[in-house]
Scaffold this active site. Structure first.
Site, PDB file in Angstrom:
ATOM      1  N   ASP A  30       2.320   4.036   2.755  1.00 27.92           N
ATOM      2  CA  ASP A  30       1.004   4.925   2.230  1.00 27.92           C
ATOM      3  C   ASP A  30       1.752   6.097   1.335  1.00 27.92           C
ATOM      4  O   ASP A  30       1.642   6.057   0.039  1.00 27.92           O
ATOM      5  CB  ASP A  30       0.212   5.513   3.240  1.00 27.92           C
ATOM      6  N   HIS A  88      -9.527   1.145  -0.639  1.00 33.94           N
ATOM      7  CA  HIS A  88      -9.609   1.824   0.914  1.00 33.94           C
ATOM      8  C   HIS A  88     -10.716   1.731   1.667  1.00 33.94           C
ATOM      9  O   HIS A  88     -11.823   2.138   0.984  1.00 33.94           O
ATOM     10  CB  HIS A  88      -9.018   3.221   0.830  1.00 33.94           C
ATOM     11  N   GLU A 113     -10.842   4.092   6.864  1.00 29.58           N
ATOM     12  CA  GLU A 113      -9.432   4.866   7.165  1.00 29.58           C
ATOM     13  C   GLU A 113     -10.153   6.082   8.147  1.00 29.58           C
ATOM     14  O   GLU A 113      -9.507   6.519   8.801  1.00 29.58           O
ATOM     15  CB  GLU A 113      -8.761   5.378   5.967  1.00 29.58           C
ATOM     16  N   GLY A 125      -9.192   8.414  -1.779  1.00 31.52           N
ATOM     17  CA  GLY A 125      -9.677   9.731  -1.367  1.00 31.52           C
ATOM     18  C   GLY A 125     -10.401   9.461  -0.319  1.00 31.52           C
ATOM     19  O   GLY A 125     -10.628   8.674   0.493  1.00 31.52           O
ATOM     20  N   ASP A 139      -6.395   3.202  -8.989  1.00 29.25           N
ATOM     21  CA  ASP A 139      -7.560   3.312  -8.016  1.00 29.25           C
ATOM     22  C   ASP A 139      -8.462   4.298  -8.672  1.00 29.25           C
ATOM     23  O   ASP A 139      -7.962   5.474  -9.209  1.00 29.25           O
ATOM     24  CB  ASP A 139      -7.128   3.710  -6.690  1.00 29.25           C
ATOM     25  N   HIS A 161       0.674  -1.150   0.102  1.00 34.14           N
ATOM     26  CA  HIS A 161       0.179   0.020   0.024  1.00 34.14           C
ATOM     27  C   HIS A 161       0.826   1.167  -0.014  1.00 34.14           C
ATOM     28  O   HIS A 161       0.945   1.873   1.250  1.00 34.14           O
ATOM     29  CB  HIS A 161      -1.011  -0.228   1.355  1.00 34.14           C
ATOM     30  N   HIS A 195       1.462   5.034  -2.460  1.00 37.14           N
ATOM     31  CA  HIS A 195       0.804   5.807  -3.623  1.00 37.14           C
ATOM     32  C   HIS A 195       1.907   6.174  -4.421  1.00 37.14           C
ATOM     33  O   HIS A 195       3.006   6.765  -3.895  1.00 37.14           O
ATOM     34  CB  HIS A 195      -0.034   6.743  -3.158  1.00 37.14           C
ATOM     35  N   ARG A 226       3.152  16.652 -15.085  1.00 36.89           N
ATOM     36  CA  ARG A 226       2.417  17.176 -16.192  1.00 36.89           C
ATOM     37  C   ARG A 226       2.568  16.366 -17.784  1.00 36.89           C
ATOM     38  O   ARG A 226       2.244  16.791 -18.587  1.00 36.89           O
ATOM     39  CB  ARG A 226       2.710  18.675 -16.567  1.00 36.89           C
TER      40      ARG A 226
HETATM   41  N1  LIG Z   1      -4.329   7.901   2.817  1.00 43.42           N
HETATM   42  C1  LIG Z   1      -4.918   7.866   1.729  1.00 43.42           C
HETATM   43  N2  LIG Z   1      -6.015   7.820   1.827  1.00 43.42           N
HETATM   44  C2  LIG Z   1      -6.925   7.579   0.517  1.00 43.42           C
HETATM   45  N3  LIG Z   1      -6.589   8.230  -0.606  1.00 43.42           N
HETATM   46  C3  LIG Z   1      -5.020   8.379  -0.598  1.00 43.42           C
HETATM   47  C4  LIG Z   1      -4.554   8.295   0.346  1.00 43.42           C
HETATM   48  N4  LIG Z   1      -3.101   8.753   0.257  1.00 43.42           N
HETATM   49  C5  LIG Z   1      -3.182   9.050  -1.149  1.00 43.42           C
HETATM   50  N5  LIG Z   1      -4.259   8.946  -1.654  1.00 43.42           N
HETATM   51  C6  LIG Z   1      -4.711   9.098  -2.947  1.00 43.42           C
HETATM   52  O1  LIG Z   1      -5.564  10.327  -2.964  1.00 43.42           O
HETATM   53  C7  LIG Z   1      -6.129  10.309  -4.164  1.00 43.42           C
HETATM   54  C8  LIG Z   1      -7.440  11.357  -3.822  1.00 43.42           C
HETATM   55  C9  LIG Z   1      -7.676  12.064  -5.109  1.00 43.42           C
HETATM   56  C10 LIG Z   1      -9.000  12.610  -5.149  1.00 43.42           C
HETATM   57  O2  LIG Z   1      -9.700  12.738  -4.195  1.00 43.42           O
HETATM   58  C11 LIG Z   1      -9.562  13.526  -6.244  1.00 43.42           C
HETATM   59  C12 LIG Z   1     -10.880  14.262  -6.308  1.00 43.42           C
HETATM   60  C13 LIG Z   1     -11.085  15.201  -7.236  1.00 43.42           C
HETATM   61  C14 LIG Z   1     -10.277  15.225  -8.332  1.00 43.42           C
HETATM   62  C15 LIG Z   1      -9.074  14.457  -8.296  1.00 43.42           C
HETATM   63  C16 LIG Z   1      -8.308  14.933  -9.664  1.00 43.42           C
HETATM   64  O3  LIG Z   1      -7.352  14.219  -9.626  1.00 43.42           O
HETATM   65  O4  LIG Z   1      -8.525  15.741 -10.399  1.00 43.42           O
HETATM   66  C17 LIG Z   1      -8.866  13.853  -7.367  1.00 43.42           C
HETATM   67  C18 LIG Z   1      -6.773   8.829  -4.374  1.00 43.42           C
HETATM   68  O5  LIG Z   1      -7.147   8.586  -5.730  1.00 43.42           O
HETATM   69  C19 LIG Z   1      -5.501   8.000  -3.734  1.00 43.42           C
HETATM   70  O6  LIG Z   1      -4.961   7.508  -4.675  1.00 43.42           O
HETATM   71 ZN   LIG Z   2      -3.730   4.887   0.882  1.00 42.98          ZN
END
Ligand SMILES: Nc1ncnc2c1ncn2[C@@H]1O[C@H](CCC(=O)c2cccc(C(=O)O)c2)[C@@H](O)[C@H]1O
Ligand SMILES: [Zn+2]
EC number: 3.5.4.40
Length: 353
Positions: free
Chosen positions: A291, A210, A213, A183, A149, A27, A29, A82
């Site tokens: 993480d 996930h 959490e 997320g 994911d 796990h 990212h 990018r």
């Molecule tokens: N501890 C964590 N617990 C949960 N997730 C975690 C954790 N750590 C990292 N992540 C990551 O954060 C991303 C979140 C991305 C997200 O919410 C979002 C919302 C709206 C638009 C966009 C975009 O890209 O435009 C993105 C997840 O997909 C996941 O891979």
């Molecule tokens: Zn995570």
């Protein structure tokens, strides 16, 4: 950042043991693994970003008031990726860091939707991660696999796009083994993602959302029932539900525990209050993971040291945790046997010094 989270209490000998212990990371990212050096390099390349260019200033920037703040900061780093070359470099450098920590096998969680919606060509994205995976395996000996994911908060459009990228035979990368959901959980009910998980599972992918959490045990039940989870990312709140713990133990559904992450995002108040002990006591398969290590001021070694302290483990106990991760991984049987033997040999040699 969270320097104070680094566990200074593990005995030096145990730290040395952890440093050489062959490990699997289940796990972690992709963007969340960008080192301060890579983040500051990318921030310097993109002066319109609010991410600091000074690695020292990043420590403050990576101090989170709550989970929502963490996601906001996370997305500002996502914004720095990018081009396909950014993706390739990031992936390759993540593999280098994993290899340094004696990680023989890692399942890296990638959010392709975040890159394709920012204009990176989907074919070029897949080629970039695959190119880095192959180079990393050849040069560092670390085997990488992917978990794609869904960023749940981005809605069903993101779910559709992620599923398409994960299941289209012309796009789906060779290294893809699993399908996840990340997320925020609050306000993002898991059952709505069932049709997407059904398609991913039908295409041969493993289910690793996930859950639990930042919300209660009912989210973990939802992940099991609706998303057919084979492992659970975090699952922290499962400790509140003895029936759920018994279910996880009975069906050997491993928890991907990331202790320092839970403190840094303020999902759990202190390490001493972390429910990892309840998991172990209930016979749940516990795996130790990092993480988003640089964002949380940690690395996998530190997470093992934290686990050793919280669970009162010696070398054999730590080797057991490392073997849990191998067993719960989606590596083939020959690969599992190879790493498990390596862990046993290393431990026996260490203990007979
Ligand atoms: N501890 C964590 N617990 C949960 N997730 C975690 C954790 N750590 C990292 N992540 C990551 O954060 C991303 C979140 C991305 C997200 O919410 C979002 C919302 C709206 C638009 C966009 C975009 O890209 O435009 C993105 C997840 O997909 C996941 O891979
Ligand atoms: Zn995570």
């Amino acid at each position: 950042m969270t320097e104070h989270l680094v566990d200074a209490q593990a005995p030096r000998d145990l730290k040395a043991f952890i440093a050489g212990l062959p490990k699997a990371e289940l796990h972690v990212h992709h963007v969340g693994s960008a080192s301060p050096r890579i983040v500051s390099e990318l921030a310097a390349r993109h002066p319109d970003s609010k991410v600091p260019t000074d690695p020292e200033a990043l420590a403050d920037y990576f101090t989170f008031t709550d989970f929502a703040h963490f996601i906001e900061v996370y997305l500002s780093v996502v914004d720095l990726i990018r081009t396909p070359e950014d993706v390739r470099l990031l992936t390759y450098e993540v593999a280098r860091e994993l290899a340094r920590q004696q990680v023989r096998y890692a399942e890296l969680t990638i959010t392709p939707f975040s890159s394709t919606r920012r204009g990176i060509d989907e074919r070029a994205f897949m080629d970039a991660i695959e190119d880095a995976r192959k180079a990393a395996e050849a040069e560092f000996g670390t085997v990488l696999r992917w978990c794609f994911d869904i960023p749940g908060e981005a809605g069903l459009e993101a779910a559709e796009e992620t599923t398409r990228l994960a299941t289209d035979d012309r796009l789906r990368p060779e290294g893809l083994v699993s399908f996840g959901l990340g997320g925020p959980e609050i306000g993002v009910p898991r059952p709505q993602f069932k049709p997407y998980f059904d398609r991913a599972i039908a295409a041969g992918l493993h289910s690793v959302p996930h859950a639990g959490e930042t919300t209660g045990p009912e989210t973990v039940w939802d992940a099991l029932t609706h998303l057919r989870a084979e492992r659970i990312g975090h699952g922290t709140s499962a400790a509140q539900d003895p029936k759920l713990l018994a279910h996880l133990a009975e069906h050997r559904i491993a928890l991907e525990v990331c202790p320092t992450s839970n403190i840094a995002t303020r999902a759990v108040r202190t390490l001493d209050e972390h429910p990892i002990k309840e998991f172990a006591r209930a016979g749940v398969v516990v795996t130790i993971n990092s993480d988003d290590p640089p964002m949380f001021g940690t690395d996998l070694h530190n997470e093992y040291a934290v686990a050793a302290r919280l669970l009162g483990l010696d070398e054999r106990g730590l080797a057991g945790l490392a073997k849990n991760a191998v067993e719960a991984s989606f590596l083939d049987d020959a690969g599992k046997t190879r790493i498990t033997r390596e862990i046993d040999t290393y431990t026996a040699e260490w203990l007979s010094r």
